[in-house]
Every structure is written in structure tokens, then in C-alpha cells.
Design a protein around this motif. Structure first.
Motif, PDB file in Angstrom:
ATOM      1  N   HIS A 108       0.847  -1.206   0.000  1.00  0.00           N
ATOM      2  CA  HIS A 108       0.000   0.000   0.000  1.00  0.00           C
ATOM      3  C   HIS A 108       0.882   1.255   0.000  1.00  0.00           C
ATOM      4  O   HIS A 108       0.657   2.178  -0.788  1.00  0.00           O
ATOM      5  CB  HIS A 108      -0.894  -0.053   1.249  1.00  0.00           C
ATOM      6  CG  HIS A 108      -1.707   1.184   1.524  1.00  0.00           C
ATOM      7  ND1 HIS A 108      -3.076   1.226   1.340  1.00  0.00           N
ATOM      8  CD2 HIS A 108      -1.369   2.414   1.980  1.00  0.00           C
ATOM      9  CE1 HIS A 108      -3.528   2.423   1.675  1.00  0.00           C
ATOM     10  NE2 HIS A 108      -2.507   3.165   2.065  1.00  0.00           N
TER      11      HIS A 108
ATOM     12  N   HIS B 152       1.420   4.391  -2.787  1.00  0.00           N
ATOM     13  CA  HIS B 152       1.520   5.850  -2.612  1.00  0.00           C
ATOM     14  C   HIS B 152       2.724   6.399  -3.363  1.00  0.00           C
ATOM     15  O   HIS B 152       2.662   7.448  -3.989  1.00  0.00           O
ATOM     16  CB  HIS B 152       1.693   6.207  -1.130  1.00  0.00           C
ATOM     17  CG  HIS B 152       0.417   6.208  -0.350  1.00  0.00           C
ATOM     18  ND1 HIS B 152      -0.713   6.851  -0.774  1.00  0.00           N
ATOM     19  CD2 HIS B 152       0.093   5.666   0.854  1.00  0.00           C
ATOM     20  CE1 HIS B 152      -1.678   6.699   0.125  1.00  0.00           C
ATOM     21  NE2 HIS B 152      -1.226   5.969   1.121  1.00  0.00           N
TER      22      HIS B 152
ATOM     23  N   ASP C 161      -5.041   7.365  -1.183  1.00  0.00           N
ATOM     24  CA  ASP C 161      -5.911   6.423  -0.482  1.00  0.00           C
ATOM     25  C   ASP C 161      -7.288   6.432  -1.113  1.00  0.00           C
ATOM     26  O   ASP C 161      -7.717   7.443  -1.681  1.00  0.00           O
ATOM     27  CB  ASP C 161      -6.063   6.834   0.988  1.00  0.00           C
ATOM     28  CG  ASP C 161      -4.861   6.413   1.801  1.00  0.00           C
ATOM     29  OD1 ASP C 161      -4.447   5.255   1.672  1.00  0.00           O
ATOM     30  OD2 ASP C 161      -4.368   7.255   2.570  1.00  0.00           O
TER      31      ASP C 161
ATOM     32  N   ASP D 270      -6.166  11.457   4.319  1.00  0.00           N
ATOM     33  CA  ASP D 270      -5.212  10.380   4.143  1.00  0.00           C
ATOM     34  C   ASP D 270      -4.826   9.764   5.473  1.00  0.00           C
ATOM     35  O   ASP D 270      -4.668  10.454   6.455  1.00  0.00           O
ATOM     36  CB  ASP D 270      -3.963  10.916   3.452  1.00  0.00           C
ATOM     37  CG  ASP D 270      -3.007   9.796   3.151  1.00  0.00           C
ATOM     38  OD1 ASP D 270      -1.850   9.872   3.586  1.00  0.00           O
ATOM     39  OD2 ASP D 270      -3.429   8.829   2.505  1.00  0.00           O
ATOM     40  N   ASP D 271      -4.686   8.433   5.464  1.00  0.00           N
ATOM     41  CA  ASP D 271      -4.325   7.759   6.717  1.00  0.00           C
ATOM     42  C   ASP D 271      -2.847   7.876   7.007  1.00  0.00           C
ATOM     43  O   ASP D 271      -2.419   7.804   8.127  1.00  0.00           O
ATOM     44  CB  ASP D 271      -4.719   6.278   6.648  1.00  0.00           C
ATOM     45  CG  ASP D 271      -3.940   5.501   5.597  1.00  0.00           C
ATOM     46  OD1 ASP D 271      -3.799   4.295   5.739  1.00  0.00           O
ATOM     47  OD2 ASP D 271      -3.484   6.125   4.628  1.00  0.00           O
ATOM     48  N   ASP D 272      -2.091   8.063   5.978  1.00  0.00           N
ATOM     49  CA  ASP D 272      -0.642   8.003   6.162  1.00  0.00           C
ATOM     50  C   ASP D 272       0.052   8.899   5.153  1.00  0.00           C
ATOM     51  O   ASP D 272       0.965   8.497   4.467  1.00  0.00           O
ATOM     52  CB  ASP D 272      -0.153   6.563   6.019  1.00  0.00           C
ATOM     53  CG  ASP D 272      -0.752   5.895   4.809  1.00  0.00           C
ATOM     54  OD1 ASP D 272      -1.302   6.619   3.965  1.00  0.00           O
ATOM     55  OD2 ASP D 272      -0.668   4.672   4.695  1.00  0.00           O
TER      56      ASP D 272
HETATM   57 ZN   LIG Z   1      -2.438   5.155   2.649  1.00  0.00          ZN
END
Ligand SMILES: [Zn+2]
Length: 240
Positions: free
Chosen positions: A157, A161, A167, A230-232
Motif C-alpha cells: 500500500h 503511494h 488512499d 489520508d491515513d498516512d
Molecule cells: Zn495510505
């Protein structure tokens, strides 16, 4: 008159048959739609045709975890021609410290777990020209993330990116690698780039030949709310 009737009859017979053919083919021909089965594009990307040198920080991962960290490299390498990115991830072994060489990627452990966002990995990116092109990057994996398949899911994942994908929390779970994790250490159903992941990375690199976007962090400030949270989100780190 008879001929007209015959044509009408033929149409009535053929129409359902054609519909059936269309219905059978539909799943494989389903178009990639951002937000439904495909991730948007616009994140940081390794330069086209880059050979990214990948290092693991020494002592961070037990021997039995290493194959699960490296499988995602092969996952993206095997579609590098299909996506047109030409980007290849090449495992180089261990490093004592996080590396800042050109086209270098360090994978290491670090406390990044966010319970509310359900993410246990983070990508940090440095771009020498302050645009979307990556100079070097680090993927940080929280020590709490221990399930080997979930580790693979997280790394592939994060590499998504790094190939320009955003995401997609609203996407069908099986349609893309860019969905959110259900919970810590719960693996996903998808372990390899999907057809829509390939299509979107292809689109990202096609766009890159035409224009290079500014750093996604800067873009986010300019046009807040354009993209889902976005999670990250990769973070630009100052040059050491
Ligand atoms: Zn992500």
C-alpha cells in the motif's frame, strides 16, 4: 412485410443473447472509477524508470518477517512494464541508519500507530525540487504491526503511494490496494496490484510526462478538501 416481421423476430431473439454476452464480460471490462474501485492520483512518485534501492534498518525486523517485507517489491516490479512506470525496487540489504541517497528507500520500525485512523505505517518523503518527485523516502512500520500478511499489505500500500496513488477509503475492498485497514493486524483480501491499481499508476506516469505537480503537501494547502483524508500522508522531511 414478411421480411420486416423476420427482422423484428431476429432482433427479439438476438437482443437478450447480446445482453447476456455483455453481462458476462462486464466484470472484467468494468471501468476504473475513482472512489468506487480505483484510487485517485497525485501523490509523490519515484522518477520514471528509477531503480529504487531498498534497505531494511538493521535489527528492526526478525528474519522470519523479511520475506513479507520484500514480497511487495516484487508485487510492483512485476507490473512495472504494464504501468509504464518502469520503476524497479531492488533490495540491497541492511543499513545502520535511514538513508538519504538518491532513489533510496529505507524500511524501518518506529512508533507511528494511530488508533483513530487505523494506520500503523507512514511514508516520509524528501523531494529535492519540492515537487511530487521523490528523491528519497522512508517507510516506517509501527512495532505493534506484527501480522506478517498485514505487514505485506501495508508495505505494498505504501509503495502504491510512492507510485502516485492516493488512499481510497470508499473503494470496494477487493478493487484496490489503497483501501483502509479494518483493524490493526487484520490482513486485507488483496495482496497484489489490481487491474485498476495498474491503470491508475499508468495514468500517474502518463501525466508525469506532461507535467510535474507541486509537492502534494503544498497542493493540499492550496486546495484543501479536494482529496479524502489520508491515513498516512507522506511527509516531506527537511534535508538533514
Ligand atoms: Zn495510505
Amino acid at each position: 412485410m414478411n421480411r420486416i416481421i423476420a427482422i423484428i423476430l431476429l432482433s427479439l431473439i438476438l437482443a437478450p443473447a447480446l445482453r447476456n454476452v455483455a453481462a458476462q464480460k462486464e466484470p472484467s471490462l468494468a471501468p476504473c472509477k475513482v472512489g468506487r474501485n480505483a484510487a485517485g492520483i497525485g501523490f509523490w512518485t519515484w522518477p520514471a524508470a528509477a531503480h529504487v534501492k531498498v534497505y531494511l534498518r538493521a535489527g528492526d525486523f526478525p528474519a522470519e518477517q523479511i520475506q513479507y517485507l520484500l514480497a511487495p517489491l516484487q508485487g510492483w516490479n512485476s507490473v512495472a512494464d504494464l504501468t509504464g512506470s518502469g520503476v524497479k525496487f531492488e533490495y540491497q540489504g541492511n543499513t545502520v541508519e535511514q538513508l538519504t541517497c538518491e532513489n533510496c528507500l529505507t524500511i524501518m520500525r518506529g512508533a507511528v500507530f494511530d488508533k483513530t485512523k487505523r494506520h500503523a505505517t507512514e511514508t516520509r518523503v524528501y523531494s529535492v525540487h519540492r515537487d511530487q518527485i521523490i528523491t528519497y523516502a522512508t517507510i516506517i512500520i509501527d512495532p505493534l504491526l506484527t501480522n506478517t500478511r498485514a505487514i505485506s499489505n501495508a508495505v505494498i500500500h505504501e509503495l502504491g503511494h510512492n507510485l502516485g496513488l492516493l488512499d481510497c477509503y470508499t473503494c470496494n475492498q477487493k478493487s484496490t490496494l489503497m483501501t483502509q485497514f479494518k483493524a490493526l493486524n487484520v490482513p486485507k483480501d488483496v495482496d497484489a496490484p489490481t487491474s485498476c491499481d495498474i491503470a491508475q499508476v499508468k495514468e500517474a506516469y502518463r501525466e508525469l510526462r506532461i507535467r510535474v505537480r507541486p509537492s502534494p503537501v503544498i497542493a493540499k494547502h492550496v486546495d484543501e478538501g479536494e482529496e479524502p483524508i489520508d491515513d498516512d500522508t507522506p511527509i516531506i522531511v527537511p534535508k538533514p
